[in-house]
Design an enzyme around this catalytic site. Structure first.
Site, short mmCIF file in Angstrom:
data_model
loop_
_atom_site.label_atom_id
_atom_site.label_comp_id
_atom_site.label_asym_id
_atom_site.label_seq_id
_atom_site.Cartn_x
_atom_site.Cartn_y
_atom_site.Cartn_z
N ASP A 95 0.76 -1.27 -0.02
CA ASP A 95 -0.07 0.12 0.00
C ASP A 95 0.95 1.30 -0.19
O ASP A 95 1.67 1.42 -0.80
CB ASP A 95 -0.94 -0.10 1.00
CG ASP A 95 -1.83 1.09 1.21
OD1 ASP A 95 -2.94 1.12 0.49
OD2 ASP A 95 -1.83 1.86 2.32
N HIS B 132 -6.95 -6.26 -1.28
CA HIS B 132 -5.99 -5.26 -0.94
C HIS B 132 -4.98 -5.79 -0.28
O HIS B 132 -3.98 -5.45 0.00
CB HIS B 132 -6.62 -3.83 -0.79
CG HIS B 132 -5.55 -2.67 -0.69
ND1 HIS B 132 -4.63 -2.38 -1.73
CD2 HIS B 132 -5.19 -2.25 0.53
CE1 HIS B 132 -4.11 -1.52 -1.28
NE2 HIS B 132 -4.14 -1.16 0.03
#
Length: 326
Positions: free
Chosen positions: A105, A303
């Site tokens: 991320d 994610h």
């Protein structure tokens, strides 16, 4: 200092911002693990023992603003140049001259820029979830402002200090659970549902989070670990990273379009918006990541890749690390 794969050490080291908290496991070549939003070193809990067992000195940090690391007051203290300097300080504080850096991320972006700005120290870079996209194009705030039409993109929503904090901090645990669920492969909203990356007029992000659903990787213990830290620290340090994107664009002007030439790895999730929205960045890897060793999309994964699919990520990381020149 040699440690077995079952031993783990917490410590603080000096950084330009003050003190950085890190967790260390194993011995051998240094692998520095950098988390994203809204996480902590704990997001690498599955990778630390696996990398230690494979013969590496695995170190996961709390990025400045998170956990037990320092939390400067100034928004500008969270610019990319300072975060790269923190990573450099960690390597030197550990008595090393070089490291492999792996990020997820925002940590992926921080890792990429660490490799770009300090290629003599960061000899290889692994990127999880967020692809490398070189600096370029219009000012980021202008790009984000054009997204969503009548709705507001979450990055724009995060820009005003105090605004997102007012949504999150009255119920940190509930907000985190919803945010994690909204971006996990097994709990994210259907493609026909309102997109949780956008905010409606007079709305909040949590309006679109899944209700009463926890992803399979997020048990009560895991949620406790995250919630307790953010209840203690608040979210301002974490959100200040988003508030420096225009500043980063200015700071990195000399690196416009620059490739990362060190050996690299990319692993993303097939259901992650980061890999679908940035598909062009992945397609550009022959130019932007000429040292790319391998690129992978994990089918059905969202994610939070190293937590959703730890065995796959550990296998890919270990194999890639073993392929690198010593």
């Amino acid at each position: 200092m040699s440690k077995s794969a079952t031993q783990c050490t917490h410590r603080l080291v000096t950084s330009p911002a003050g003190r950085l908290h890190l967790v260390e496991q194993g011995s051998g070549p240094l692998v520095l693990l950098v988390h994203g939003f809204p996480e902590s070193w704990y997001s690498w809990r599955h990778q630390l023992p696996a990398l230690a067992a494979a013969g590496y000195r695995a170190v996961a940090i709390d990025v400045r603003g998170y956990g037990r690391s320092s939390r400067p007051d100034s928004v500008a203290a969270y610019r990319m140049l300072d975060l790269v300097a923190d990573n450099l300080a960690v390597v030197h504080a550990l008595g090393e001259q070089s490291a492999v850096i792996v990020g997820h991320d925002w940590g992926s972006v921080i890792a990429a820029n660490s490799a770009l700005l300090q290629p003599d120290v960061f000899r290889a870079v692994g990127l999880l979830s967020v692809p490398y996209a070189p600096r370029g194009g219009p000012r980021p705030s202008e790009v984000f402002a054009r997204l969503g039409g009548d709705e507001e993109f979450y990055v724009s929503y995060f820009q005003e200090p105090g605004r997102a904090e007012a949504e999150i901090e009255p119920d940190v645990r509930g907000w985190l659970a919803g945010f994690y669920a909204a971006m996990s492969g097994d709990t994210m909203p259907a493609s026909t549902a309102p997109d949780p990356h956008f905010v409606s007029k007079s709305g909040t992000l949590r309006d679109r989070f899944p209700k009463d659903r926890h992803p399979s990787w997020l048990g009560q213990g895991e949620l406790d670990a995250y919630a307790e830290e953010f209840e203690r620290t608040g979210l301002i340090g974490a959100l200040n990273r988003y508030r420096n994107m225009d500043r980063d664009w200015e700071d990195l002007a000399d690196f416009d379009g620059a490739p990362i030439t060190q050996p690299s790895l990319f692993v993303g999730g097939s259901r992650d918006a980061a890999t679908t929205w940035l598909a062009d960045a992945i397609d550009a890897y022959p130019t932007t990541l000429p040292g790319l060793v391998s690129s992978h999309l994990l089918d059905g994964c969202g994610h939070w890749i190293q937590q959703e699919r730890p065995d796959d990520v550990n296998r890919l990381l270990s194999g890639w690390l073993a392929s690198l020149p010593s």
